[in-house]
Enzyme design. Sequence first.
Site, PDB file in Angstrom:
ATOM      1  NE  ARG A   1     -19.051   4.939  32.144  1.00  0.00           N
ATOM      2  CZ  ARG A   1     -19.982   3.999  31.968  1.00  0.00           C
ATOM      3  NH1 ARG A   1     -19.645   2.800  31.553  1.00  0.00           N
ATOM      4  NH2 ARG A   1     -21.250   4.265  32.206  1.00  0.00           N
TER       5      ARG A   1
ATOM      6  NE  ARG B   1      -0.853   5.520  46.020  1.00  0.00           N
ATOM      7  CZ  ARG B   1      -1.079   4.292  45.548  1.00  0.00           C
ATOM      8  NH1 ARG B   1      -0.186   3.342  45.695  1.00  0.00           N
ATOM      9  NH2 ARG B   1      -2.211   4.030  44.916  1.00  0.00           N
TER      10      ARG B   1
ATOM     11  CB  CYS C   1     -19.694  10.397  34.950  1.00  0.00           C
ATOM     12  SG  CYS C   1     -20.022  11.805  33.896  1.00  0.00           S
TER      13      CYS C   1
ATOM     14  CB  CYS D   1      -1.733   4.912  41.607  1.00  0.00           C
ATOM     15  SG  CYS D   1      -3.003   3.641  41.480  1.00  0.00           S
ATOM     16  CG  HIS D   2       0.650  -1.493  40.628  1.00  0.00           C
ATOM     17  ND1 HIS D   2       1.412  -2.265  41.457  1.00  0.00           N
ATOM     18  CD2 HIS D   2       0.972  -1.869  39.365  1.00  0.00           C
ATOM     19  CE1 HIS D   2       2.159  -3.077  40.725  1.00  0.00           C
ATOM     20  NE2 HIS D   2       1.912  -2.869  39.455  1.00  0.00           N
ATOM     21  CB  THR D   3      -3.628   2.562  37.709  1.00  0.00           C
ATOM     22  OG1 THR D   3      -4.383   1.914  38.742  1.00  0.00           O
ATOM     23  CG2 THR D   3      -4.411   2.488  36.427  1.00  0.00           C
TER      24      THR D   3
ATOM     25  CB  CYS E   1     -24.950  11.586  32.639  1.00  0.00           C
ATOM     26  SG  CYS E   1     -23.913  10.826  33.893  1.00  0.00           S
TER      27      CYS E   1
ATOM     28  CB  CYS F   1      -6.123   7.468  42.500  1.00  0.00           C
ATOM     29  SG  CYS F   1      -6.403   5.804  41.868  1.00  0.00           S
TER      30      CYS F   1
ATOM     31  CG  HIS G   1      -4.058   8.176  38.142  1.00  0.00           C
ATOM     32  ND1 HIS G   1      -2.962   7.391  37.895  1.00  0.00           N
ATOM     33  CD2 HIS G   1      -4.797   7.522  39.063  1.00  0.00           C
ATOM     34  CE1 HIS G   1      -3.036   6.295  38.621  1.00  0.00           C
ATOM     35  NE2 HIS G   1      -4.137   6.343  39.346  1.00  0.00           N
ATOM     36  CD  GLU G   2      -2.657   8.041  44.578  1.00  0.00           C
ATOM     37  OE1 GLU G   2      -3.277   6.979  44.395  1.00  0.00           O
ATOM     38  OE2 GLU G   2      -1.640   8.109  45.278  1.00  0.00           O
TER      39      GLU G   2
ATOM     40  CB  CYS H   1     -23.957  12.570  37.424  1.00  0.00           C
ATOM     41  SG  CYS H   1     -22.266  12.362  36.833  1.00  0.00           S
TER      42      CYS H   1
ATOM     43  CB  CYS I   1     -21.042  15.345  33.539  1.00  0.00           C
ATOM     44  SG  CYS I   1     -22.580  14.397  33.455  1.00  0.00           S
TER      45      CYS I   1
HETATM   46  P1  NAD Z   1       0.565  -2.287  44.839  1.00  0.00           P
HETATM   47  O1  NAD Z   1       1.452  -2.851  43.797  1.00  0.00           O
HETATM   48  O2  NAD Z   1       1.150  -1.331  45.830  1.00  0.00           O
HETATM   49  O3  NAD Z   1      -0.113  -3.479  45.680  1.00  0.00           O
HETATM   50  C1  NAD Z   1      -0.548  -4.691  45.111  1.00  0.00           C
HETATM   51  C2  NAD Z   1      -0.233  -5.821  46.098  1.00  0.00           C
HETATM   52  O4  NAD Z   1      -0.823  -7.023  45.595  1.00  0.00           O
HETATM   53  C3  NAD Z   1       1.265  -6.093  46.269  1.00  0.00           C
HETATM   54  O5  NAD Z   1       1.601  -6.051  47.644  1.00  0.00           O
HETATM   55  C4  NAD Z   1       1.439  -7.490  45.660  1.00  0.00           C
HETATM   56  O6  NAD Z   1       2.462  -8.246  46.316  1.00  0.00           O
HETATM   57  C5  NAD Z   1       0.068  -8.110  45.866  1.00  0.00           C
HETATM   58  N1  NAD Z   1      -0.253  -9.218  44.941  1.00  0.00           N
HETATM   59  C6  NAD Z   1      -0.031  -9.304  43.612  1.00  0.00           C
HETATM   60  N2  NAD Z   1      -0.493 -10.485  43.119  1.00  0.00           N
HETATM   61  C7  NAD Z   1      -1.047 -11.153  44.168  1.00  0.00           C
HETATM   62  C8  NAD Z   1      -1.694 -12.411  44.303  1.00  0.00           C
HETATM   63  N3  NAD Z   1      -1.874 -13.227  43.257  1.00  0.00           N
HETATM   64  N4  NAD Z   1      -2.143 -12.775  45.536  1.00  0.00           N
HETATM   65  C9  NAD Z   1      -1.960 -11.960  46.613  1.00  0.00           C
HETATM   66  N5  NAD Z   1      -1.338 -10.746  46.538  1.00  0.00           N
HETATM   67  C10 NAD Z   1      -0.886 -10.359  45.335  1.00  0.00           C
HETATM   68  O7  NAD Z   1      -0.685  -1.605  44.058  1.00  0.00           O
HETATM   69  P2  NAD Z   1      -1.793  -0.542  44.548  1.00  0.00           P
HETATM   70  O8  NAD Z   1      -1.365   0.829  44.138  1.00  0.00           O
HETATM   71  O9  NAD Z   1      -2.170  -0.819  45.957  1.00  0.00           O
HETATM   72  O10 NAD Z   1      -2.994  -0.943  43.552  1.00  0.00           O
HETATM   73  C11 NAD Z   1      -3.641  -2.201  43.694  1.00  0.00           C
HETATM   74  C12 NAD Z   1      -4.533  -2.506  42.485  1.00  0.00           C
HETATM   75  O11 NAD Z   1      -5.649  -1.615  42.449  1.00  0.00           O
HETATM   76  C13 NAD Z   1      -3.833  -2.330  41.135  1.00  0.00           C
HETATM   77  O12 NAD Z   1      -4.283  -3.363  40.263  1.00  0.00           O
HETATM   78  C14 NAD Z   1      -4.332  -0.979  40.653  1.00  0.00           C
HETATM   79  O13 NAD Z   1      -4.255  -0.888  39.241  1.00  0.00           O
HETATM   80  C15 NAD Z   1      -5.758  -1.054  41.146  1.00  0.00           C
HETATM   81  N6  NAD Z   1      -6.484   0.226  41.285  1.00  0.00           N
HETATM   82  C16 NAD Z   1      -7.810   0.202  40.954  1.00  0.00           C
HETATM   83  C17 NAD Z   1      -8.591   1.331  41.112  1.00  0.00           C
HETATM   84  C18 NAD Z   1     -10.057   1.312  40.819  1.00  0.00           C
HETATM   85  O14 NAD Z   1     -10.682   2.380  40.834  1.00  0.00           O
HETATM   86  N7  NAD Z   1     -10.672   0.158  40.588  1.00  0.00           N
HETATM   87  C19 NAD Z   1      -7.990   2.510  41.601  1.00  0.00           C
HETATM   88  C20 NAD Z   1      -6.639   2.480  41.973  1.00  0.00           C
HETATM   89  C21 NAD Z   1      -5.900   1.326  41.814  1.00  0.00           C
HETATM   90 ZN    ZN Z   2     -22.183  12.262  34.516  1.00  0.00          ZN
END
Ligand code: NAD
Ligand code: ZN
Length: 345
Positions: A83, A338, A79, A13-15, A68, A143, A35-36, A71, A65
Amino acid sequence: MEVRLKILFTSLCHTDVYFWEAKGQTPLFPRIFGHEAGGIVESVGEGVTDLEPGDHVLPVFTGECKECRHCKSEESNMCDLLRINTDRGVMLNDGKSRFSINGQPIYHFVGTSTFSEYTVVHVGCVAKINPAAPLDKVCVLSCGISTGLGATLNVAKPGKGSTVAIFGLGAVGLAAAEGARMAGASRIIGVDLNSKRFNEAKKFGVTEFVNPKDHGKPVQEVIAEMTGGGVDRSVECTGNINAMISAYECVHDGWGVAVLVGVPNKDDAFKTHPMNVLNEKTLKGTFFGNYKPRSDLPLVVEKYMNKELQLEKFITHEVPFSEINKAFDYMLRGDSLRCVIRMDA
Ligand code: NAD
Ligand code: ZN
């Protein structure tokens, strides 16, 4: 309250990439990312009553959990105990890591560390799922896909016939688009800087595309012109602060709701004119699409099992664990949604 999992499949994942690059954070090294994933319970520790060896599970970066205030609240999945915590590289119970090399600790990452054949996870971060679900597919629900889907279905909640903008057409954004399609949105506008994404996005119900680079004005103005004042809902899945601001400003006044999902850089600050807020544009955000990992994730898996949700189209690549670095290359080049990593190969 710990479980040892045998990880069978994990995906990138991108994270993971973001914390690997460690932009602007205090990096905790060495640590095991990932994490995925999907796996099987290998053994359980003291206090674990609702899991047993052989159970099929998805580990989750944020936990439940079940005790809390969060939850117990219908509204929250934040959580108190479990969290997401990106700075803690150890287990809660004793503040120690379960991984080591030559006596030196290797730290955990968001409580999951799935780029490993075995990992130890708090029971509250483990969702027990239908054993008939193929783990090489449903691992992506652990994720990104659940996050995007839930961001739309649980948080943005577009009505039938509404117009939705999705910023970032990676796997998370396309899952958000899928949610908009399932909710009956009539126009789904995809926004991405990478035009390669647009073709793929059609499979996910995206009906129109905007590449901000093609326009000489802010993308929120382009969208306002396309929609007679703004979209009903927007979901930001880029992690880019400017995209977050555009995603907020492009919603219609009076009723528009924007949901932030992307993980920002440490020093980012969100800036918008307060008049936008007075004009009744709503800003929200979510981790894991507001799903409670243990209670809700098994039901998302069932959406795949009864064919409401397709996962195959998100899985663009598969590699053996020995070639995991390829998964990073694909993501950095913007070629993959993915990439599923097979641990036994
Ligand atoms: P990814 O890299 O596959 O996709 C991101 C897309 O955004 C790309 O296609 C990229 O070209 C585009 N992009 C980047 N900057 C841009 C802009 N300024 N304008 C328009 N498009 C733009 O990533 P992903 O795996 O799909 O994850 C996406 C985001 O979600 C990441 O920041 C990740 O960390 C986050 N995320 C958050 C959670 C959460 O629970 N909040 C969970 C998972 C992932
Ligand atoms: Zn909890």
